[in-house]
Scaffold this active site. Structure first.
Site, PDB file in Angstrom:
ATOM      1  N   ARG A 113      -1.979  19.164   2.077  1.00  0.00           N
ATOM      2  CA  ARG A 113      -3.314  18.285   1.619  1.00  0.00           C
ATOM      3  C   ARG A 113      -3.930  18.185   2.987  1.00  0.00           C
ATOM      4  NH1 ARG A 113      -2.226  15.023  -1.821  1.00  0.00           N
ATOM      5  NH2 ARG A 113      -2.774  12.722  -0.833  1.00  0.00           N
TER       6      ARG A 113
ATOM      7  N   TYR B 143       0.124  22.592  -4.022  1.00  0.00           N
ATOM      8  CA  TYR B 143       1.205  22.018  -4.560  1.00  0.00           C
ATOM      9  C   TYR B 143       2.170  23.018  -5.232  1.00  0.00           C
ATOM     10  CZ  TYR B 143      -2.326  18.243  -2.981  1.00  0.00           C
ATOM     11  OH  TYR B 143      -3.274  17.743  -2.218  1.00  0.00           O
TER      12      TYR B 143
ATOM     13  N   HIS C 161      -0.527  10.538  -5.603  1.00  0.00           N
ATOM     14  CA  HIS C 161      -0.791   9.823  -5.096  1.00  0.00           C
ATOM     15  C   HIS C 161       0.347   8.821  -5.199  1.00  0.00           C
ATOM     16  CE1 HIS C 161      -4.913   9.147  -6.603  1.00  0.00           C
ATOM     17  NE2 HIS C 161      -5.056   9.541  -5.495  1.00  0.00           N
TER      18      HIS C 161
ATOM     19  N   ASP D 213       2.458 -18.561  -8.347  1.00  0.00           N
ATOM     20  CA  ASP D 213       0.810 -19.839  -8.161  1.00  0.00           C
ATOM     21  C   ASP D 213       0.650 -18.643  -6.908  1.00  0.00           C
ATOM     22  OD1 ASP D 213       2.676 -19.931  -6.125  1.00  0.00           O
ATOM     23  OD2 ASP D 213       2.493 -22.336  -6.460  1.00  0.00           O
TER      24      ASP D 213
ATOM     25  N   ASP E 156      -1.480  10.312   3.594  1.00  0.00           N
ATOM     26  CA  ASP E 156      -2.521  10.259   2.990  1.00  0.00           C
ATOM     27  C   ASP E 156      -2.606   8.174   3.227  1.00  0.00           C
ATOM     28  OD1 ASP E 156      -4.763   9.834   1.617  1.00  0.00           O
ATOM     29  OD2 ASP E 156      -4.703  11.439   0.227  1.00  0.00           O
TER      30      ASP E 156
END
Length: 449
Positions: free
Chosen positions: A415, A397, A251, A43, A268
């Site tokens: 990056r 990469y 990610h 819940d 990131d």
């Protein structure tokens, strides 16, 4: 010490947006539902965040709400009647869940002309829409709500007296709405700059406190604490803290590795403020000093980012801009020894995809991958216009298991990402406060910043 940052809530901003949208919908009334609540497990519910389209047009944050905007003529001037269906005040539920705006608050604080309890939506909508032959509503986002809506209109065939009216023409408001959201107004830019400033505080904190032996999640906690102290209620997306070879998972969000001396850590992360998100990536050495191989890769990525930033201006097409990044990265990969031959050949054969797997950037706003078209309906690439906000995030990469990568580069992932507002004369970097020059990054990481 936390910073007290607040948004000035002006109902006129949202009224003007609704009118601008309605003017493009050919006289159709607009129906829009708030984001539903979602169960996480048992819940326990996920923290609630309002649907971006709904907030953009209302400024209203509560669930179980519906907007109905009906075009009207006030003399010769176009206007509209705003009806908000909301949760009614409920003393018992408010003890558990917090204060509700209620119907009076929807009128007083959010500029609605009328407001009713959400439980009355079905009955009132049935009466209001009896003679409509058009309705602007985005089908597909909520199938259950769509079914209820079509059920209302199907009653036209069984009502008394029968008028032989069919279901109204359903117009999708999202193309026009998303085009509006894609170009930010001055109010939005101001909020996005605050989100960028808060994000800068978090990234700078991370650079300053990172050290070998910390876990990625510990560094995440330091950064996100700075977000909260800065006034951000939540992140724009799950933070990526990827050290060592984890940076080569685009990610990666496990954030559980213990960082070592000699690692780079790629962060990131972006803070959300006023329902607008920043989106920034920085890559820096955990021990404060780049190795020569790390420095070579980092410098290559930074050169490409700067070149693409100079190219971001009105009239530049999205396709040419992204191709520029790929071509420049091909040149850099040749210099790093990761590719051989000619840069033009590597670009045509997509050889760079072994080391650069994503695009150059995306729209940014209320959603981290914000709405807006990259091509026209005819399939032609869009060109940039003032008011658009985009990320620029080239990367390289070299995963440890990538046999095509030079051995000395394996395990390195870099990056660099900033947020840019397209202006009349070029662009403005909203996140320029975050260091990215090698000397500045090392100084901050070594406590000299």
């Amino acid at each position: 010490m936390s910073k007290h940052r607040q948004i000035v809530h002006d109902p006129e901003i949202y009224r003007a947006r609704r009118q601008k949208l309605l003017d493009q919908l050919g006289g159709a009334p607009l129906l829009l539902r708030a984001a539903p609540t979602q169960l996480r497990n048992g819940d326990v519910q996920y923290s609630y965040r309002q649907d971006s389209n709904f907030y953009y047009l209302t400024g209203f944050e509560e669930p179980e709400s519906v907007l109905l905007a009906i075009p009207e003529l006030n003399g010769r001037k176009k206007s509209h009647r705003t009806i908000l269906f909301v949760r009614p005040k409920n003393k018992e539920r408010e003890i558990w869940d917090g204060a509700r705006c209620g119907t009076r608050g929807a009128i007083k604080d959010f500029g609605a002309h009328e407001s009713y309890p959400i439980e009355e939506l079905s009955e009132r909508f049935q009466a209001l829409s009896q003679d409509w032959n058009q309705l602007a509503h985005g089908l597909g986002a909520d199938p259950q709500f769509d079914a209820e809506l079509l059920g209302h209109f199907s009653k036209r065939f069984s009502g008394r007296p029968r008028r032989n009216q069919g279901i109204p023409q359903i117009i999708d408001p999202r193309p026009a709405l998303h085009a509006m959201r894609c170009k930010k107004d001055a109010h939005e830019v101001e909020i996005m700059q605050v989100a960028a400033d808060i994000t800068a505080e978090g990234h700078i904190t991370a650079m300053a406190v990172a050290e070998p032996g910390m876990y990625e999640f510990e560094l995440q906690a330091e950064m996100e604490a700075a977000f909260r102290h800065g006034g951000s209620p939540r992140n724009g997306y799950d933070s990526i803290l990827a050290s060592g070879n984890n940076a080569n998972t685009l990610h990666y969000i496990e954030n559980k590795r213990r960082m070592r001396s000699g690692d780079l850590v790629l962060i990131d992360a972006g803070a959300e403020f006023g329902h607008y998100s920043a989106d920034v990536t920085r890559t820096f050495p955990v021990n404060g000093t780049f190795t020569e191989a790390q420095k070579a890769v980092y410098s290559a990525v930074l050169r490409v980012q700067k070149k693409c930033a100079r190219a971001l201006k009105p009239g530049m097409s999205y396709k040419r801009w992204t191709e520029l990044a790929a071509r420049e990265l091909c040149k850099e990969l040749l210099g790093l020894g990761a590719l051989r031959g000619r840069a033009d050949t590597a670009f045509k054969k997509h050889s760079y995809r072994d080391f650069y797997m994503h695009g150059l950037g995306h729209y940014l706003g209320m959603d981290v991958h914000d709405c807006g078209a990259y091509e026209t309906p005819e399939g032609k690439p869009i060109t940039f216009e003032p008011g658009m906000v985009l990320t620029i995030e080239p990367g390289l990469y070299f995963a440890t298991n990538n046999k095509k990568a030079p051995k000395e580069l394996r395990g390195i992932g870099v990056r660099i990402e900033d947020n840019y507002l397209v202006t009349k004369d070029g662009n403005r970097n909203l996140t320029e406060a975050i260091p990215k020059e090698i000397r500045d990054v090392e100084a901050l990481c070594q406590g000299r910043g």
